[in-house]
Design a protein around this motif. Structure first.
Motif, mmCIF file in Angstrom:
data_model
loop_
_atom_site.group_PDB
_atom_site.id
_atom_site.type_symbol
_atom_site.label_atom_id
_atom_site.label_comp_id
_atom_site.label_asym_id
_atom_site.label_seq_id
_atom_site.Cartn_x
_atom_site.Cartn_y
_atom_site.Cartn_z
ATOM 1 N N LEU A 4 1.020 -1.140 -0.119
ATOM 2 C CA LEU A 4 -0.068 -0.068 0.236
ATOM 3 C C LEU A 4 0.946 0.748 -0.480
ATOM 4 O O LEU A 4 1.842 1.303 0.921
ATOM 5 N N ALA A 5 0.508 2.232 -1.021
ATOM 6 C CA ALA A 5 1.173 3.464 -0.723
ATOM 7 C C ALA A 5 0.200 4.685 -0.912
ATOM 8 O O ALA A 5 -1.371 4.363 -1.187
ATOM 9 N N GLY A 6 0.355 6.041 0.069
ATOM 10 C CA GLY A 6 -0.500 7.002 0.650
ATOM 11 C C GLY A 6 -0.478 8.157 1.183
ATOM 12 O O GLY A 6 1.137 8.190 0.931
ATOM 13 N N ASP A 7 -0.358 9.223 0.536
ATOM 14 C CA ASP A 7 0.304 10.390 0.122
ATOM 15 C C ASP A 7 -1.540 11.004 1.455
ATOM 16 O O ASP A 7 -2.521 11.152 0.803
ATOM 17 N N ILE A 8 -1.059 11.424 2.894
ATOM 18 C CA ILE A 8 -2.272 11.529 3.433
ATOM 19 C C ILE A 8 -2.167 12.853 3.771
ATOM 20 O O ILE A 8 -0.998 13.597 4.542
ATOM 21 N N ASN A 12 -7.186 15.748 2.014
ATOM 22 C CA ASN A 12 -7.592 14.349 1.215
ATOM 23 C C ASN A 12 -6.255 13.283 2.012
ATOM 24 O O ASN A 12 -5.267 13.394 1.499
ATOM 25 N N GLY A 13 -6.732 12.054 1.230
ATOM 26 C CA GLY A 13 -5.934 11.217 1.780
ATOM 27 C C GLY A 13 -6.500 10.126 0.723
ATOM 28 O O GLY A 13 -7.010 9.886 0.244
ATOM 29 N N HIS A 14 -4.837 10.056 -0.515
ATOM 30 C CA HIS A 14 -4.475 9.423 -1.522
ATOM 31 C C HIS A 14 -4.125 8.291 -1.092
ATOM 32 O O HIS A 14 -3.667 7.690 -0.594
ATOM 33 N N VAL A 15 -4.753 7.618 -1.676
ATOM 34 C CA VAL A 15 -4.395 6.063 -1.024
ATOM 35 C C VAL A 15 -4.350 4.525 -2.432
ATOM 36 O O VAL A 15 -5.254 4.635 -3.257
ATOM 37 N N TYR A 33 -6.547 2.794 -6.727
ATOM 38 C CA TYR A 33 -6.449 4.105 -6.333
ATOM 39 C C TYR A 33 -7.829 4.960 -5.814
ATOM 40 O O TYR A 33 -8.596 4.723 -6.761
ATOM 41 N N ARG A 34 -7.961 5.552 -4.733
ATOM 42 C CA ARG A 34 -8.477 6.081 -4.179
ATOM 43 C C ARG A 34 -7.871 7.278 -3.784
ATOM 44 O O ARG A 34 -7.028 6.968 -3.176
#
Length: 334
Positions: A4-8, A12-15, A33-34
């Motif tokens: 999993l890779a996320g940008d929080i 917004n949280g991009h996962v 991707y959501r």
């Protein structure tokens, strides 16, 4: 390898669920991707569980998260996320073997040599990149920045908390706004003006200084009113914001001389690109006297934040895992 890779961020949280080659040097493939509104979840673990339940079908045991803030031991020190972030607690809540965290703009800087650099709209300076360092700057819920320094090892990223620098007024109106925000003097961070919430703060301050009641209540409403020129204080607030962003970015450019380019990241800036293009940004970015000629050689683009933070986090994690593997191999050989 799946992970999993996320940008929080603060809003917004991009996962994403991503896959790379077993040798950790292949291209990143995004399988799912959501984007989630952070305010809709009571914790970061709940946000990530929602993604896992909806999108993950095969076992995943690793996760990398780019978070707004700085990693301090087991925690992320931040001002703009809606909940605390503790790595060990997150790992336990998700049942993962490994959760690794890095700064969100550090992740964006690792994406510069990927698709980020090719996705921007030219704002000012030369139309092509040089070979020096690159800088990514992003006003969103807060204000972040990081520096990418190319080298034979694939590049080094320097993280910053530049958004916490003191706001430096330039015009007399800037000084009036600063005095309104800190009537007794004291510290006012630049992100209190140069951010989405900061734009609203500037608008409200300008209204108050002119003895009028603010009628707009969101940054989006301020930018819309500025674009339509339906509210004079919204027009002035966006002009002040763009000029202050130019000064701030120019100050960072004088520190790092990023001839590899500056990338102003975020959907917020993309939505006001035309206003930014015709603002005092470039003039304030260039500053004056001898430094002007140097800064004129620095290209500046505006790019969508989008999935670039996720891509950068994944790229960093690949390097991080490869370094651990190499260290383990050297230790075993010794």
């Amino acid at each position: 390898m799946l992970f999993l890779a996320g940008d929080i961020g603060g809003t917004n949280g991009h996962v994403a669920l991503v896959r790379v080659a077993d040798d950790l040097v292949g291209d990143i493939e995004t399988l799912a991707y959501r984007v989630f509104p952070c305010a809709a979840f009571p914790s970061l673990a709940d946000l990530l569980k929602t993604f896992i339940d909806a999108e993950v079908r095969a076992p995943v045991s690793h996760c990398v998260l780019a978070c707004a803030g700085q990693v301090m031991g087991d925690e992320v020190a931040h001002d703009n996320l809606p909940w605390p972030v503790q790595v060990d607690a997150l790992r336990a809540a998700l049942g993962l073997a490994d959760v690794t965290v890095l700064n969100d703009f550090e992740a964006l800087a690792y994406a510069i040599e990927g698709p980020l650099a090719a996705s921007g709209r030219h704002l000012c300076g030369p139309p092509t990149r040089g070979h020096g360092p690159s800088l990514v700057v992003g006003p969103g819920t807060g204000l972040g920045a990081a520096v990418y320094v190319p080298n034979a090892a694939g590049g080094t990223v320097l993280t910053t908390e530049a958004g916490q620098m003191d706001f430096a007024p330039h015009s007399l109106r800037d000084r009036d706004v600063l005095a309104y925000l800190a009537p007794g003097g004291g510290y006012v961070p630049v992100e209190q003006i140069v951010s989405g919430p900061g734009l609203l703060t500037a608008y409200e301050a300008l209204c108050a200084l002119d003895g009028e009641v603010a009628t707009l209540s969101t940054p989006k409403a301020v930018t819309a009113a500025a674009a339509s020129q339906s509210d004079k204080h919204a027009v002035e607030a966006v002009a002040l914001f763009c000029a202050a962003l130019g000064s701030f970015t120019g100050n960072l450019a004088m520190s790092y001389m990023p001839t590899g380019g500056i990338f102003l990241a975020g959907g917020f800036l993309s939505s006001i690109f035309d206003l930014l293009k015709h603002s005092a940004f470039e003039e304030r970015f260039l500053h004056g006297r001898s430094v002007r000629a140097m800064l004129a050689e620095v290209p500046v683009w505006v790019t969508e934040h989008g999935c670039h933070g996720v891509q950068g986090a994944a790229r960093w994690y690949m390097r991080h895992r490869a370094a651990i593997r190499a260290s383990t191999s050297e230790g075993a050989a010794a």
